[in-house]
Design a protein around this motif. Structure first.
Motif, mmCIF file in Angstrom:
data_model
loop_
_atom_site.group_PDB
_atom_site.id
_atom_site.type_symbol
_atom_site.label_atom_id
_atom_site.label_comp_id
_atom_site.label_asym_id
_atom_site.label_seq_id
_atom_site.Cartn_x
_atom_site.Cartn_y
_atom_site.Cartn_z
ATOM 1 N N LEU A 1 0.834 -1.201 0.000
ATOM 2 C CA LEU A 1 0.000 0.000 0.000
ATOM 3 C C LEU A 1 0.870 1.252 0.000
ATOM 4 O O LEU A 1 0.590 2.215 -0.727
ATOM 5 C CB LEU A 1 -0.937 -0.007 1.204
ATOM 6 C CG LEU A 1 -1.865 1.202 1.351
ATOM 7 C CD1 LEU A 1 -2.692 1.417 0.093
ATOM 8 C CD2 LEU A 1 -2.778 1.029 2.562
ATOM 9 N N MET A 2 1.921 1.258 0.801
ATOM 10 C CA MET A 2 2.814 2.420 0.826
ATOM 11 C C MET A 2 3.495 2.608 -0.531
ATOM 12 O O MET A 2 3.657 3.740 -0.999
ATOM 13 C CB MET A 2 3.857 2.256 1.938
ATOM 14 C CG MET A 2 3.279 2.401 3.332
ATOM 15 S SD MET A 2 4.540 2.421 4.637
ATOM 16 C CE MET A 2 4.952 0.670 4.718
ATOM 17 N N VAL A 3 3.877 1.496 -1.164
ATOM 18 C CA VAL A 3 4.481 1.573 -2.504
ATOM 19 C C VAL A 3 3.494 2.180 -3.490
ATOM 20 O O VAL A 3 3.860 3.033 -4.319
ATOM 21 C CB VAL A 3 4.932 0.175 -2.978
ATOM 22 C CG1 VAL A 3 5.260 0.194 -4.467
ATOM 23 C CG2 VAL A 3 6.153 -0.284 -2.184
ATOM 24 N N ALA A 4 2.225 1.770 -3.412
ATOM 25 C CA ALA A 4 1.200 2.282 -4.328
ATOM 26 C C ALA A 4 1.002 3.785 -4.145
ATOM 27 O O ALA A 4 0.925 4.539 -5.123
ATOM 28 C CB ALA A 4 -0.114 1.539 -4.107
ATOM 29 N N VAL A 5 0.922 4.228 -2.903
ATOM 30 C CA VAL A 5 0.729 5.655 -2.633
ATOM 31 C C VAL A 5 1.904 6.459 -3.187
ATOM 32 O O VAL A 5 1.728 7.469 -3.885
ATOM 33 C CB VAL A 5 0.573 5.914 -1.120
ATOM 34 C CG1 VAL A 5 0.594 7.417 -0.828
ATOM 35 C CG2 VAL A 5 -0.724 5.303 -0.607
ATOM 36 N N ASN A 6 3.107 6.006 -2.903
ATOM 37 C CA ASN A 6 4.291 6.749 -3.339
ATOM 38 C C ASN A 6 4.481 6.700 -4.854
ATOM 39 O O ASN A 6 4.964 7.658 -5.455
ATOM 40 C CB ASN A 6 5.526 6.221 -2.615
ATOM 41 C CG ASN A 6 5.480 6.535 -1.121
ATOM 42 O OD1 ASN A 6 5.035 7.606 -0.721
ATOM 43 N ND2 ASN A 6 5.910 5.588 -0.299
ATOM 44 N N ALA A 7 4.070 5.593 -5.482
ATOM 45 C CA ALA A 7 4.153 5.500 -6.935
ATOM 46 C C ALA A 7 3.190 6.487 -7.587
ATOM 47 O O ALA A 7 3.529 7.159 -8.570
ATOM 48 C CB ALA A 7 3.843 4.081 -7.393
ATOM 49 N N ALA A 8 1.969 6.587 -7.038
ATOM 50 C CA ALA A 8 0.991 7.529 -7.579
ATOM 51 C C ALA A 8 1.476 8.973 -7.422
ATOM 52 O O ALA A 8 1.284 9.803 -8.317
ATOM 53 C CB ALA A 8 -0.355 7.344 -6.875
ATOM 54 N N ILE A 9 2.114 9.265 -6.291
ATOM 55 C CA ILE A 9 2.650 10.613 -6.073
ATOM 56 C C ILE A 9 3.756 10.906 -7.082
ATOM 57 O O ILE A 9 3.801 11.976 -7.696
ATOM 58 C CB ILE A 9 3.173 10.755 -4.630
ATOM 59 C CG1 ILE A 9 2.009 10.689 -3.631
ATOM 60 C CG2 ILE A 9 3.938 12.069 -4.462
ATOM 61 C CD1 ILE A 9 2.450 10.651 -2.179
ATOM 62 N N ALA A 10 4.647 9.923 -7.290
ATOM 63 C CA ALA A 10 5.773 10.123 -8.211
ATOM 64 C C ALA A 10 5.295 10.275 -9.648
ATOM 65 O O ALA A 10 5.813 11.106 -10.407
ATOM 66 C CB ALA A 10 6.752 8.955 -8.094
ATOM 67 N N LEU A 11 4.285 9.491 -10.031
ATOM 68 C CA LEU A 11 3.758 9.537 -11.400
ATOM 69 C C LEU A 11 2.804 10.705 -11.620
ATOM 70 O O LEU A 11 2.457 11.008 -12.756
ATOM 71 C CB LEU A 11 3.027 8.235 -11.723
ATOM 72 C CG LEU A 11 3.877 6.968 -11.848
ATOM 73 C CD1 LEU A 11 2.971 5.745 -11.954
ATOM 74 C CD2 LEU A 11 4.806 7.047 -13.044
ATOM 75 N N GLU A 12 2.366 11.326 -10.516
ATOM 76 C CA GLU A 12 1.348 12.379 -10.567
ATOM 77 C C GLU A 12 0.080 11.865 -11.243
ATOM 78 O O GLU A 12 -0.530 12.521 -12.081
ATOM 79 C CB GLU A 12 1.882 13.636 -11.269
ATOM 80 C CG GLU A 12 3.021 14.289 -10.510
ATOM 81 C CD GLU A 12 3.428 15.626 -11.089
ATOM 82 O OE1 GLU A 12 3.371 15.774 -12.335
ATOM 83 O OE2 GLU A 12 3.785 16.523 -10.317
ATOM 84 N N ARG A 13 -0.282 10.652 -10.858
ATOM 85 C CA ARG A 13 -1.507 10.012 -11.339
ATOM 86 C C ARG A 13 -2.474 9.846 -10.169
ATOM 87 O O ARG A 13 -2.042 9.678 -9.013
ATOM 88 C CB ARG A 13 -1.210 8.633 -11.901
ATOM 89 C CG ARG A 13 -0.355 8.620 -13.151
ATOM 90 C CD ARG A 13 -1.204 8.842 -14.379
ATOM 91 N NE ARG A 13 -0.471 8.589 -15.615
ATOM 92 C CZ ARG A 13 -1.002 8.709 -16.811
ATOM 93 N NH1 ARG A 13 -2.267 9.054 -16.930
ATOM 94 N NH2 ARG A 13 -0.277 8.488 -17.890
ATOM 95 N N PRO A 14 -3.786 9.842 -10.432
ATOM 96 C CA PRO A 14 -4.731 9.512 -9.363
ATOM 97 C C PRO A 14 -4.485 8.088 -8.868
ATOM 98 O O PRO A 14 -4.182 7.192 -9.662
ATOM 99 C CB PRO A 14 -6.099 9.637 -10.047
ATOM 100 C CG PRO A 14 -5.866 10.521 -11.226
ATOM 101 C CD PRO A 14 -4.470 10.226 -11.685
ATOM 102 N N LEU A 15 -4.613 7.889 -7.575
ATOM 103 C CA LEU A 15 -4.509 6.550 -6.991
ATOM 104 C C LEU A 15 -5.922 6.020 -6.799
ATOM 105 O O LEU A 15 -6.706 6.588 -6.039
ATOM 106 C CB LEU A 15 -3.782 6.592 -5.650
ATOM 107 C CG LEU A 15 -3.761 5.272 -4.856
ATOM 108 C CD1 LEU A 15 -3.020 4.182 -5.621
ATOM 109 C CD2 LEU A 15 -3.146 5.479 -3.474
ATOM 110 N N LEU A 16 -6.250 4.955 -7.518
ATOM 111 C CA LEU A 16 -7.559 4.310 -7.386
ATOM 112 C C LEU A 16 -7.419 3.159 -6.399
ATOM 113 O O LEU A 16 -6.660 2.214 -6.638
ATOM 114 C CB LEU A 16 -8.040 3.799 -8.742
ATOM 115 C CG LEU A 16 -9.329 2.969 -8.730
ATOM 116 C CD1 LEU A 16 -10.507 3.780 -8.194
ATOM 117 C CD2 LEU A 16 -9.642 2.434 -10.127
ATOM 118 N N VAL A 17 -8.160 3.248 -5.297
ATOM 119 C CA VAL A 17 -8.068 2.242 -4.235
ATOM 120 C C VAL A 17 -9.399 1.508 -4.141
ATOM 121 O O VAL A 17 -10.451 2.117 -3.932
ATOM 122 C CB VAL A 17 -7.752 2.894 -2.870
ATOM 123 C CG1 VAL A 17 -7.566 1.815 -1.813
ATOM 124 C CG2 VAL A 17 -6.499 3.752 -2.967
#
Length: 279
Positions: free
Chosen positions: A15-31
């Protein structure tokens, strides 16, 4: 800017990887995930951990995408024109900013939560494609272009009640929050109820997972429901020994916190009745 969880929220590594990946990509995180697995709370904890403001847009079945941008109150403007109100000369007086506009206009980075997107009409996600991708939109009544000063962190939650369009999914980073295993759930309980007796915790979780795995159960109890249940067990000072029996022999103690429809209550009543007959 890295999310590493908080003292109040147990986040696994994925989950932490997903959040940080979305921040880095500047993409919405769909959970996505079962109701009660902490999807909405995730956005609040991300904001708290990073010291950011959170803007919450709670989607309902009647919500339209336009409401997230702005709403033009033509009726009020017409009424004011009939009354000779001087405010009518400025159309901006009749435009109400939506949650996306608020996030785009923020002078500092913020977290935008679009909560339970799957509650809305199927066209709702499609109607937000360009706005979330380009981080801008036009206000047709004024000709103004609203563009995000600082790109917000967008977190979108879904209970999987309906499929989301492929075009929308392509623009998101996706993560599914699996139901926690017993070890993780124990950590979550201890965050909410520090100092809970281990004997009670283990007995409660053993019975809880037995209930979730019962064949024929229509609605499996969620994380939030087990937290409520354990809170009641602690308040009533229930003896752990009272929870160690077979769930098929009797209705669970304080079952109203776990079983949320009459069919599941009747299921356990039948199981208990059959168990008594076999003795």
């Amino acid at each position: 800017m890295q999310f590493k969880g908080t003292a109040d929220y147990v986040a696994d590594k994925d989950l932490m990887v997903a959040v940080n990946a979305a921040i880095a990509l500047e993409r919405p995180l769909l959970v996505k995930g079962e109701p009660g697995t902490g999807k909405t709370e995730l956005a609040r904890q991300v904001a708290a951990a990073l010291g950011l403001q959170i803007i919450e847009w709670n989607v309902k079945s009647t919500t339209k995408a336009q409401q997230g941008l702005y709403e033009y109150d033509a009726v009020s403007r017409l009424r004011d024109s009939q009354l000779g109100d001087p405010r009518v000369n400025d159309v901006n007086n009749y435009i109400r900013k939506g949650k996306l506009w608020q996030a785009f206009a923020a002078t500092e980075k913020c977290v935008l939560l679009i909560d339970e997107i799957d509650k809305a009409d199927i066209e709702f996600p499609n109607d937000l494609l360009q706005e979330l991708d380009r981080m801008e939109f036009h206000v047709y009544e004024t000709g103004e272009l609203v563009k995000a000063r600082i790109r917000p962190i967008v977190i979108i939650t879904s209970n999987n009640e309906k499929e989301l369009p492929d075009a929308f999914l392509r623009r998101c980073f996706f993560h599914y929050i699996r139901f926690p295993d017993a070890e993780t759930l124990a950590r979550i309980v201890e965050v909410h109820y520090p100092g809970i007796k281990q004997a009670l915790l283990q007995a409660a979780l053993t019975q809880f997972y037995d209930i979730r795995e019962t064949a024929g159960l229509r609605k499996k109890p969620s994380t939030s429901e087990v937290l409520d249940w354990i809170r009641l067990l602690v308040a009533d000072e229930v003896d752990p020994a009272d929870l160690r029996g077979d769930v098929k022999n009797a209705l669970p103690r304080l079952h109203g916190a776990l079983l949320k429809n009459e069919q599941d209550v009747h299921l356990f009543e039948r199981l208990a009745f059959l168990a008594r007959r076999e003795r």
